[in-house]
Design a protein around this motif. Structure first.
Motif, PDB file in Angstrom:
ATOM      1  N   LYS A 165     -96.673  16.012  57.798  1.00 61.77           N
ATOM      2  CA  LYS A 165     -96.325  16.788  58.953  1.00 61.77           C
ATOM      3  C   LYS A 165     -96.302  16.181  60.189  1.00 61.77           C
ATOM      4  O   LYS A 165     -95.549  16.154  61.026  1.00 61.77           O
ATOM      5  CB  LYS A 165     -97.109  17.936  58.812  1.00 61.77           C
ATOM      6  CG  LYS A 165     -96.903  18.898  60.175  1.00 61.77           C
ATOM      7  CD  LYS A 165     -98.380  20.257  59.928  1.00 61.77           C
ATOM      8  CE  LYS A 165     -98.064  21.166  60.817  1.00 61.77           C
ATOM      9  NZ  LYS A 165     -99.086  22.159  60.718  1.00 61.77           N
ATOM     10  N   VAL A 166     -97.472  15.596  60.582  1.00 63.72           N
ATOM     11  CA  VAL A 166     -97.506  14.658  61.773  1.00 63.72           C
ATOM     12  C   VAL A 166     -96.664  13.669  61.881  1.00 63.72           C
ATOM     13  O   VAL A 166     -95.789  13.418  62.833  1.00 63.72           O
ATOM     14  CB  VAL A 166     -98.988  14.340  62.114  1.00 63.72           C
ATOM     15  CG1 VAL A 166     -99.167  13.299  63.308  1.00 63.72           C
ATOM     16  CG2 VAL A 166     -99.902  15.554  62.178  1.00 63.72           C
ATOM     17  N   ARG A 167     -96.362  13.035  60.936  1.00 59.67           N
ATOM     18  CA  ARG A 167     -95.378  11.744  60.882  1.00 59.67           C
ATOM     19  C   ARG A 167     -94.018  12.234  61.098  1.00 59.67           C
ATOM     20  O   ARG A 167     -93.252  11.605  61.888  1.00 59.67           O
ATOM     21  CB  ARG A 167     -95.416  11.077  59.562  1.00 59.67           C
ATOM     22  CG  ARG A 167     -96.618  10.521  59.262  1.00 59.67           C
ATOM     23  CD  ARG A 167     -96.717   9.686  58.045  1.00 59.67           C
ATOM     24  NE  ARG A 167     -95.772   8.421  57.625  1.00 59.67           N
ATOM     25  CZ  ARG A 167     -95.812   7.215  57.950  1.00 59.67           C
ATOM     26  NH1 ARG A 167     -97.250   6.874  58.505  1.00 59.67           N
ATOM     27  NH2 ARG A 167     -94.881   6.497  57.854  1.00 59.67           N
ATOM     28  N   ASN A 168     -93.724  13.193  60.602  1.00 59.89           N
ATOM     29  CA  ASN A 168     -92.232  13.782  60.872  1.00 59.89           C
ATOM     30  C   ASN A 168     -92.214  14.163  62.389  1.00 59.89           C
ATOM     31  O   ASN A 168     -91.153  14.133  62.858  1.00 59.89           O
ATOM     32  CB  ASN A 168     -92.162  15.176  60.056  1.00 59.89           C
ATOM     33  CG  ASN A 168     -90.657  15.539  60.053  1.00 59.89           C
ATOM     34  OD1 ASN A 168     -89.745  14.900  59.836  1.00 59.89           O
ATOM     35  ND2 ASN A 168     -90.481  17.130  60.201  1.00 59.89           N
ATOM     36  N   ALA A 169     -93.199  14.991  62.808  1.00 56.05           N
ATOM     37  CA  ALA A 169     -93.138  15.300  64.189  1.00 56.05           C
ATOM     38  C   ALA A 169     -93.083  14.044  65.144  1.00 56.05           C
ATOM     39  O   ALA A 169     -92.388  14.108  66.366  1.00 56.05           O
ATOM     40  CB  ALA A 169     -94.424  16.246  64.629  1.00 56.05           C
ATOM     41  N   VAL A 170     -93.952  12.930  64.824  1.00 52.64           N
ATOM     42  CA  VAL A 170     -93.870  11.481  65.796  1.00 52.64           C
ATOM     43  C   VAL A 170     -92.373  11.350  65.940  1.00 52.64           C
ATOM     44  O   VAL A 170     -91.564  10.854  66.862  1.00 52.64           O
ATOM     45  CB  VAL A 170     -94.795  10.707  65.191  1.00 52.64           C
ATOM     46  CG1 VAL A 170     -94.441   9.314  65.923  1.00 52.64           C
ATOM     47  CG2 VAL A 170     -96.138  11.188  65.415  1.00 52.64           C
ATOM     48  N   LEU A 171     -91.630  11.202  64.515  1.00 55.42           N
ATOM     49  CA  LEU A 171     -90.289  10.868  64.474  1.00 55.42           C
ATOM     50  C   LEU A 171     -89.266  11.598  65.165  1.00 55.42           C
ATOM     51  O   LEU A 171     -88.454  11.119  66.066  1.00 55.42           O
ATOM     52  CB  LEU A 171     -89.763  10.777  63.050  1.00 55.42           C
ATOM     53  CG  LEU A 171     -90.322   9.608  62.308  1.00 55.42           C
ATOM     54  CD1 LEU A 171     -89.909   9.552  60.615  1.00 55.42           C
ATOM     55  CD2 LEU A 171     -90.095   8.160  62.754  1.00 55.42           C
ATOM     56  N   ASP A 172     -89.482  12.861  65.188  1.00 57.92           N
ATOM     57  CA  ASP A 172     -88.881  13.851  65.946  1.00 57.92           C
ATOM     58  C   ASP A 172     -89.063  13.487  67.713  1.00 57.92           C
ATOM     59  O   ASP A 172     -87.922  13.530  68.386  1.00 57.92           O
ATOM     60  CB  ASP A 172     -89.029  15.264  65.763  1.00 57.92           C
ATOM     61  CG  ASP A 172     -88.641  15.549  64.484  1.00 57.92           C
ATOM     62  OD1 ASP A 172     -87.667  15.211  63.764  1.00 57.92           O
ATOM     63  OD2 ASP A 172     -89.018  16.808  64.178  1.00 57.92           O
ATOM     64  N   GLU A 173     -90.264  13.223  68.017  1.00 54.02           N
ATOM     65  CA  GLU A 173     -90.491  12.978  69.502  1.00 54.02           C
ATOM     66  C   GLU A 173     -89.915  11.640  69.754  1.00 54.02           C
ATOM     67  O   GLU A 173     -89.252  11.464  70.893  1.00 54.02           O
ATOM     68  CB  GLU A 173     -91.851  12.826  69.719  1.00 54.02           C
ATOM     69  CG  GLU A 173     -92.516  14.451  69.469  1.00 54.02           C
ATOM     70  CD  GLU A 173     -91.755  15.391  70.471  1.00 54.02           C
ATOM     71  OE1 GLU A 173     -91.451  15.252  71.575  1.00 54.02           O
ATOM     72  OE2 GLU A 173     -91.638  16.444  70.041  1.00 54.02           O
ATOM     73  N   LEU A 174     -90.080  10.433  68.849  1.00 52.77           N
ATOM     74  CA  LEU A 174     -89.304   9.244  69.059  1.00 52.77           C
ATOM     75  C   LEU A 174     -87.825   9.542  69.342  1.00 52.77           C
ATOM     76  O   LEU A 174     -87.292   8.774  70.313  1.00 52.77           O
ATOM     77  CB  LEU A 174     -89.703   8.309  67.924  1.00 52.77           C
ATOM     78  CG  LEU A 174     -91.075   7.760  68.114  1.00 52.77           C
ATOM     79  CD1 LEU A 174     -91.234   7.175  66.763  1.00 52.77           C
ATOM     80  CD2 LEU A 174     -91.125   6.960  69.233  1.00 52.77           C
ATOM     81  N   ALA A 175     -87.208  10.282  68.495  1.00 50.44           N
ATOM     82  CA  ALA A 175     -85.845  10.735  68.514  1.00 50.44           C
ATOM     83  C   ALA A 175     -85.514  11.069  69.808  1.00 50.44           C
ATOM     84  O   ALA A 175     -84.421  10.910  70.587  1.00 50.44           O
ATOM     85  CB  ALA A 175     -85.310  11.571  67.238  1.00 50.44           C
ATOM     86  N   ARG A 176     -86.290  12.103  70.519  1.00 47.97           N
ATOM     87  CA  ARG A 176     -86.103  12.958  71.781  1.00 47.97           C
ATOM     88  C   ARG A 176     -86.180  11.691  72.775  1.00 47.97           C
ATOM     89  O   ARG A 176     -85.444  11.848  73.685  1.00 47.97           O
ATOM     90  CB  ARG A 176     -86.992  14.014  72.028  1.00 47.97           C
ATOM     91  CG  ARG A 176     -86.857  15.134  70.917  1.00 47.97           C
ATOM     92  CD  ARG A 176     -87.719  16.426  71.138  1.00 47.97           C
ATOM     93  NE  ARG A 176     -87.514  16.912  72.324  1.00 47.97           N
ATOM     94  CZ  ARG A 176     -88.266  17.571  72.954  1.00 47.97           C
ATOM     95  NH1 ARG A 176     -89.382  18.331  72.363  1.00 47.97           N
ATOM     96  NH2 ARG A 176     -88.163  18.284  74.008  1.00 47.97           N
ATOM     97  N   ALA A 177     -87.118  10.962  72.776  1.00 49.69           N
ATOM     98  CA  ALA A 177     -87.391   9.824  73.755  1.00 49.69           C
ATOM     99  C   ALA A 177     -86.443   8.971  73.636  1.00 49.69           C
ATOM    100  O   ALA A 177     -85.840   8.685  74.742  1.00 49.69           O
ATOM    101  CB  ALA A 177     -88.666   9.023  73.450  1.00 49.69           C
TER     102      ALA A 177
END
Length: 135
Positions: A90-102
């Motif tokens: 769950k956290v790994r997926n959220a990190v990837l989403d935030e990297l994509a937004r960045a």
């Protein structure tokens, strides 16, 4: 609570911290683990953090976008190493989403040099997510 979380020395370059309410409670007089849990739940509802209690991990969602770690050369490697230590899917997926937004924000503001040091396979996933977010 948000400021307390942000100021923890164990906060990784990916914005992930061990989530131990009792430890956070000990930082302020009169605090308790239940008060910390209630405060963190408000942050979850407001989408400031993502918590996985099964792995005791907490992500500050906007950390990689706002802390400036990706604006500095060579920091992409540090973010990738920190990401590699995250246990929670769950956290790994959220990190990837935030990297994509960045990544999307960086593309519109002449790039972020830290992305140059992230492994190509990981970047492919980030770029794919960034394209989905942008469309």
């Amino acid at each position: 609570m948000y400021d307390t979380i942000l100021s923890q020395p164990g906060l990784s370059y990916a914005g992930v911290l061990d989530y131990i309410p009792g430890r956070l409670a000990s930082l302020a007089k009169g605090n308790s683990a239940k008060k910390v849990e209630a405060s963190v739940e408000k942050l979850v509802v407001a989408r400031f953090v993502v918590v996985d209690e099964a792995t005791a991990e907490l992500l500050i969602r906007s950390f990689v976008r706002h802390d400036g770690v990706l604006a500095r050369a060579n920091m992409g490697k540090a973010v990738a190493r920190a990401y590699g230590k995250v246990l929670s899917p769950k956290v790994r997926n959220a990190v990837l989403d935030e990297l994509a937004r960045a990544y999307n924000e960086g593309e519109s503001h002449s790039g972020l040099s830290g992305f140059a040091d992230i492994e190509p396979d990981a970047m492919a996933d980030v770029i794919e997510r960034a394209e989905r977010i942008a469309s």
